[in-house]
Design a protein around this motif. Structure first.
Motif, short mmCIF file in Angstrom:
data_model
loop_
_atom_site.label_atom_id
_atom_site.label_comp_id
_atom_site.label_asym_id
_atom_site.label_seq_id
_atom_site.Cartn_x
_atom_site.Cartn_y
_atom_site.Cartn_z
N UNK A 22 5.61 2.46 -9.23
CA UNK A 22 4.57 3.24 -9.93
C UNK A 22 4.31 4.45 -10.61
N UNK A 23 4.25 4.65 -11.98
CA UNK A 23 4.67 5.70 -12.29
C UNK A 23 3.49 6.17 -13.61
N UNK A 24 3.43 7.96 -14.67
CA UNK A 24 2.56 8.07 -15.43
C UNK A 24 3.09 8.54 -16.29
N UNK A 25 3.19 8.30 -17.91
CA UNK A 25 3.54 8.59 -18.98
C UNK A 25 3.23 9.92 -19.04
N UNK A 26 4.14 11.31 -19.14
CA UNK A 26 3.63 12.65 -19.56
C UNK A 26 4.09 12.67 -20.51
N UNK A 27 4.14 12.11 -22.11
CA UNK A 27 5.37 12.14 -22.73
C UNK A 27 3.91 13.05 -23.78
N UNK A 28 4.34 14.41 -24.42
CA UNK A 28 3.52 15.32 -25.23
C UNK A 28 2.27 15.16 -24.61
N UNK A 29 1.99 15.81 -23.55
CA UNK A 29 1.15 16.15 -22.55
C UNK A 29 1.39 18.23 -22.13
N UNK A 30 0.84 18.72 -21.62
CA UNK A 30 0.61 19.71 -22.40
C UNK A 30 0.00 20.59 -21.06
N UNK B 16 0.95 -1.02 -0.31
CA UNK B 16 -0.19 -0.20 0.14
C UNK B 16 0.96 1.81 -0.16
N UNK B 17 -0.02 2.34 -0.46
CA UNK B 17 0.47 3.49 -0.42
C UNK B 17 1.95 3.86 -1.49
N UNK B 18 2.31 3.16 -1.95
CA UNK B 18 3.56 3.44 -3.41
C UNK B 18 3.17 5.01 -3.91
N UNK B 19 3.92 5.66 -3.77
CA UNK B 19 4.21 7.09 -4.54
C UNK B 19 4.27 6.95 -6.12
N UNK B 20 3.65 7.76 -6.93
CA UNK B 20 3.27 7.89 -8.13
C UNK B 20 4.49 8.63 -8.62
N UNK B 21 5.52 8.40 -9.41
CA UNK B 21 6.06 9.17 -10.43
C UNK B 21 5.83 9.39 -11.75
N UNK B 22 6.23 11.22 -11.87
CA UNK B 22 5.51 11.86 -13.32
C UNK B 22 7.03 11.03 -14.36
N UNK B 23 7.12 10.67 -15.55
CA UNK B 23 7.65 10.22 -15.99
C UNK B 23 7.81 10.76 -17.59
N UNK B 24 8.91 11.66 -18.41
CA UNK B 24 8.78 12.37 -18.82
C UNK B 24 8.07 13.82 -19.10
N UNK C 73 4.52 21.89 -14.23
CA UNK C 73 4.52 21.28 -12.93
C UNK C 73 3.49 20.35 -12.53
N UNK C 74 3.85 19.07 -11.83
CA UNK C 74 2.09 18.35 -12.03
C UNK C 74 2.02 18.04 -10.88
N UNK C 75 0.38 18.17 -10.39
CA UNK C 75 0.15 17.18 -9.32
C UNK C 75 -0.73 17.23 -9.23
#
Length: 455
Positions: free
Chosen positions: A415-423, A369-377, A383-385
């Motif tokens: 754990x992560x999310x991919x932010x490639x090409x996101x504005x 439980x409680x695995x922090x999410x990382x923001x990649x690319x 800035x990401x929240x």
């Protein structure tokens, strides 16, 4: 030379022998018989003529005299017994005479055809001599456009000739010289051994002179030294010297420019052959999902490390070599025989094949439980929240054997999310989970989270 003289002598011997036989048969013998009959019937003087003609050598003397007279008539072309013919001598090199230090000439033909006309004997002799010099005399001409006749050195004066072309239009330009920097073009690098590559090439000079007329020099985009590593015969790393390296002028499209002179014509190159390498571990990657209720307990490989041979820049970006194995639906132990693929840019790998053994056990699961999410690319200026607290962490279910799960910690899971090409804006994105141990499977209980991207 002796054989040629014998051929010529034999040729003329046959000609004169044939001419003599023709004259003897058609002229000497009939005339001699006629004279004999005339004088034999002449009552007033048969004695003297008869005695003369009855002498053994008289007929020979008369024959020789008539043959000599006939030869003179033929040679003076009063009587033509030999038919006139023509012979074409093609593709004879044209030699141009001009001041090559001061001028460049366009329009000079490389070759010309010669048509010789005359008697067979003269034509034969001309062909045997083989001296057919075609020239173009430009020595007295200056810059400009000129129409000039080609000349042929006729070694047999009795022959007539024609040239094709007989005249040409040439343009004479004053020579211009420029200094240009030389670059190298290394060719046939694939002929080196797989473990070798060209590390550096040093020329014995950096600048050369190019010569031609001004407009032609404007088309020269580069001058390259063509370094053919195949000529080095290199079998190991080391320093090699390559002499007589050709220099070539190119236009901006990479096409060689033929009528530009480069001085010097060749250079000497020092070529350093190296064999950079790097040893990295083998990473076995299971692809697919094993059968329900089963889990991978262990993966062993006959090869754990390999040595890669490539350029330093390529090796710097490689930390391991992945080998994929298909475990989809696997529920029991299995041995794989597979090949090790070369990573992109790598010339050679020390090992080409590997044997992999997979051991299977009963599957169990464990939740973290409680695995922090990382923001990649993410773009550097953004800035990401997470929209809420629940959008910043997830719970992860890990499946595998009990032995592996007992040694697993939360720090081994990402754990992560991919932010490639996101504005900028508010987005709902899928969550991805991975871990250090590829024998385990990782699943996020939260499939998607909401994030806000701002500047």
């Amino acid at each position: 030379m002796k054989r040629m003289i014998k051929k010529i002598f034999s040729f003329f011997k046959k000609i004169f022998g044939g001419i003599y036989k023709i004259i003897d048969k058609l002229l000497v013998t009939p005339i001699s018989k006629l004279l004999y009959k005339i004088f034999n019937r002449n009552a007033n003087g048969p004695g003297i003529i008869d005695r003369m003609l009855n002498k053994p050598n008289m007929i020979i003397y008369i024959s020789l005299a008539l043959a000599f007279i006939t030869f003179i008539l033929i040679d003076r072309k009063v009587v033509v017994l030999v038919e006139t013919e023509a012979v074409v001598i093609p593709n004879q090199t044209v030699t141009a005479e001009y001041n090559e230090e001061s001028y460049v000439v366009e329009g000079i033909p490389k070759t010309a055809d010669i048509v010789l006309m005359g008697r067979k004997s003269d034509l034969y002799l001309a062909q045997q001599l083989g001296d057919h010099a075609v020239s173009l005399d430009l020595s007295g001409l200056g810059p400009g456009t000129h129409k000039v006749n080609l000349k042929y050195t006729n070694s047999i004066s009795s022959l007539q000739y024609k040239l094709d072309p007989s005249s040409v239009t040439v343009v004479i330009y004053p020579i211009v010289r420029e200094f240009r920097t030389v670059t190298t073009d290394v060719i046939n690098t694939d002929k080196l051994g797989e473990k070798l590559l060209v590390s550096s090439v040093t020329l014995d000079r950096d600048e050369v002179i190019i010569k031609s007329y001004a407009k032609k020099l404007e088309t020269v985009a580069s001058v390259k030294a063509i370094v053919d590593v195949n000529a080095l015969s290199a079998t190991s790393a080391g320093t090699y010297t390559l002499e007589n390296v050709k220099l070539v002028a190119y236009d901006d499209k990479g096409t060689e420019i033929k009528d530009v002179e480069v001085l010097p014509e060749t250079l000497t190159a020092t070529v350093v052959i190296s064999s950079p390498s790097k040893t990295v571990p083998i990473k076995i990657v299971p692809v697919g999902e094993v059968a329900s209720g089963s889990a991978i307990a262990s993966i062993t490989s006959s090869v754990t490390k390999v040595t890669l041979y490539a350029e330093e820049s390529v090796l710097a970006g490689i930390d391991n070599v992945e080998v994929n194995i298909d475990v989809n639906g696997l529920n029991s132990d299995k041995t794989y025989q597979t090949s090790i693929e070369k990573p992109l840019g790598v010339r050679s790998v020390s090992e080409k094949n590997v044997t992999i053994k997979v051991t299977m056990e009963k599957e169990t699961s464990k939740e973290f439980t409680g695995i922090a999410i990382e923001f990649q690319n993410k773009a550097n200026d953004l800035k990401v929240f997470g929209k809420t607290e629940n959008d910043t962490k997830v719970n992860v279910v890990v499946k595998g054997t009990s032995t592996l799960l007992n040694s697993l910690t939360a720090e081994d899971i990402k754990a992560y999310v991919d932010l490639t090409d996101m504005t900028e804006g508010e987005w709902e994105v899928p969550v991805k989970v991975t871990g250090n141990d590829l024998k385990l499977s990782y699943t996020s209980k939260t499939q998607k989270v909401k994030i806000i991207i701002t500047k």
